[in-house]
Design an enzyme around this catalytic site. Structure first.
Site, mmCIF file in Angstrom:
data_model
loop_
_atom_site.group_PDB
_atom_site.id
_atom_site.type_symbol
_atom_site.label_atom_id
_atom_site.label_comp_id
_atom_site.label_asym_id
_atom_site.label_seq_id
_atom_site.Cartn_x
_atom_site.Cartn_y
_atom_site.Cartn_z
ATOM 1 N N ASN B 98 12.155 7.021 4.349
ATOM 2 C CA ASN B 98 10.911 6.706 3.656
ATOM 3 C C ASN B 98 11.268 5.931 2.392
ATOM 4 O OD1 ASN B 98 8.805 7.355 1.459
ATOM 5 N ND2 ASN B 98 7.740 7.913 3.337
ATOM 6 N N CYS B 128 2.060 6.881 -2.014
ATOM 7 C CA CYS B 128 2.252 8.025 -2.900
ATOM 8 C C CYS B 128 1.236 7.977 -4.030
ATOM 9 C CB CYS B 128 3.659 8.052 -3.483
ATOM 10 S SG CYS B 128 3.870 9.426 -4.629
ATOM 11 N N ASN B 190 -0.979 10.185 4.164
ATOM 12 C CA ASN B 190 -0.367 10.802 2.989
ATOM 13 C C ASN B 190 -1.427 11.736 2.396
ATOM 14 O OD1 ASN B 190 1.174 11.329 0.596
ATOM 15 N ND2 ASN B 190 2.188 9.362 0.861
ATOM 16 N N THR B 191 -1.163 12.287 1.230
ATOM 17 C CA THR B 191 -2.087 13.278 0.667
ATOM 18 C C THR B 191 -3.323 12.644 0.039
ATOM 19 O OG1 THR B 191 -0.767 13.210 -1.331
ATOM 20 C CG2 THR B 191 -0.337 15.017 0.197
#
Lengths: 125, 268
Positions: B98, B128, B190-191
């Site tokens: 990553n 991110c 992703n979050t």
């Protein structure tokens, strides 16, 4: 053993600690039980009398910070037990970071794997 | 049962991988599980230079999930190639790195290094939520994703998967950006950017105020986005979600496999 609480209603494990300690001081911030004041003040008095060889501390961060400074000032070996929110507990998620003294650089170690007990000279809290 | 899959040009013996950031570089978990059983390992987000990460507290529990704001703490690609990669290569599993950066130049420089390494693929982290510059800033638009991905594509011969952020109005836009720039696949999600307040301290729990939400709470969002992206692009999709037990894992795999057969394409 120096055991500090906010007030009488928060006091726990008094007998247990008393039974395993040569010297036992219980304090409350408001004086509602035991000695009045912060536990660290009584520790300081005994350090000044020359009765202390080493310090082991756990508790809230502001208190640990004060203990860390006291140990540094009096050059007494000191270990502190840190708490930090953990995700995994095995050193993977890097959630429970604590900063270590590394000069100008910002360097973190992690409470779950490297700690939870640290030499008070190593960590920056 | 033959569980072999070819995901974006990466031939894996089974479709089970670990999501970046949940598994470090594998060392810690190797004490608990046999890494040889995994189809692939996607490493912790790795940057050109080491990153110290964000101030603590970095994680907090929420209802059916958690927030994290690690800030991409990692030892840098040089440390990875000298220490973690030779160790990871001892296992029979694919290694996907990553890759994260703060600027297009940094992504490109990193990709050049990664291209020389004995790895099986690269997951480009454009998602991110916890670092100020880069990452998610590139990942929220068609143009942003396309620009970074195409620059990286020029210097990277290895399979390239772009990891998407769910913090967008329309997830198909960044997905199409990745596809149009020549990515071999996309991974999602992703979050989700979130925040939790400590009512006693009257401030956010996380030192960085905001963090990424993961856990069971976000699974339906992930499933919905995989569904949407599956209809918008032709490249393979790596679905990232929590597998809490084997039964559930089998069920999801079965249902997703079914949808793949219909579309002649595989979703994992």
């Amino acid at each position: 053993m120096y055991l500090g609480f906010r007030s009488k209603e928060f006091v726990i494990l008094e007998e247990e600690y008393k039974n395993i300690s040569d010297k036992f001081v219980l304090t409350t911030d408001d004086g509602s039980y035991g000695e009045k004041g912060f536990a660290i003040n009584f520790l300081r008095q005994d350090i000044e009398k020359g009765n202390i060889d080493a310090i082991y501390a756990c508790g809230p961060l502001p208190m640990l910070k004060a203990v860390q400074e006291l140990a540094k000032e009096t050059k007494i070996p000191c270990q502190i037990s840190l708490e930090e929110r953990m995700g995994c507990g095995i050193g993977v998620c890097l959630g429970c970071a604590v900063q270590v003294n590394a000069g100008e650089d910002t360097v973190y170690t992690h409470v779950c794997k490297a700690g939870p007990v640290f030499d008070s000279n190593i960590v920056k809290i | 049962m033959n569980t072999e899959v070819n995901l974006a040009g990466i031939k894996m013996k089974n479709p089970v991988t670990v999501a970046s950031g949940t598994f470090g570089y594998g060392r810690e978990f190797s004490e608990f599980i046999d890494l040889n059983k995994l189809g692939g390992i996607i490493t912790k987000g790795t940057s050109l230079k080491p990153r110290p990460g964000n101030k603590p507290p970095r994680v907090c529990e929420t209802t059916a999930g958690m927030l994290n704001s690690i800030g991409l703490q990692n030892p840098g690609v040089e440390y990875f190639m000298n220490n973690d990669l030779p160790w990871l290569r001892k296992f029979d599993t694919k290694v996907i790195v990553n890759a994260c950066g703060s600027s297009i130049e940094e992504y490109v420089e990193l990709a050049k290094v990664l291209n020389t390494l004995d790895i099986d693929g690269v997951e480009l982290n454009l998602s991110c939520p916890n670092v100020k510059a880069g990452c998610m800033a590139f990942g929220t638009s068609y143009e942003g994703v396309k620009e970074v991905t195409s620059q990286v594509r020029k210097v990277l011969d290895k399979p390239l998967i772009v990891k998407l952020t769910p913090n967008v109005t329309d997830i198909t836009e960044p997905a199409r950006g990745a596809e149009d720039a020549g990515a071999d696949g996309v991974s999602l999600i992703n979050t989700l950017l979130g925040m939790s307040i400590d009512v006693e301290k009257q401030r956010p729990v996380l030192a960085n105020n905001m963090g990424g939400l993961s856990g069971p709470a976000v699974k339906p969002v992930a499933v919905r986005m995989v569904y949407q992206v599956a209809q918008a692009v032709k490249i393979p999709i790596l679905g990232l979600r929590r597998n809490s037990n084997r039964k559930r894992c089998d069920r999801i795999y079965a249902s997703w496999s079914n949808s793949c057969i219909n579309r002649n394409r595989k979703l994992y």
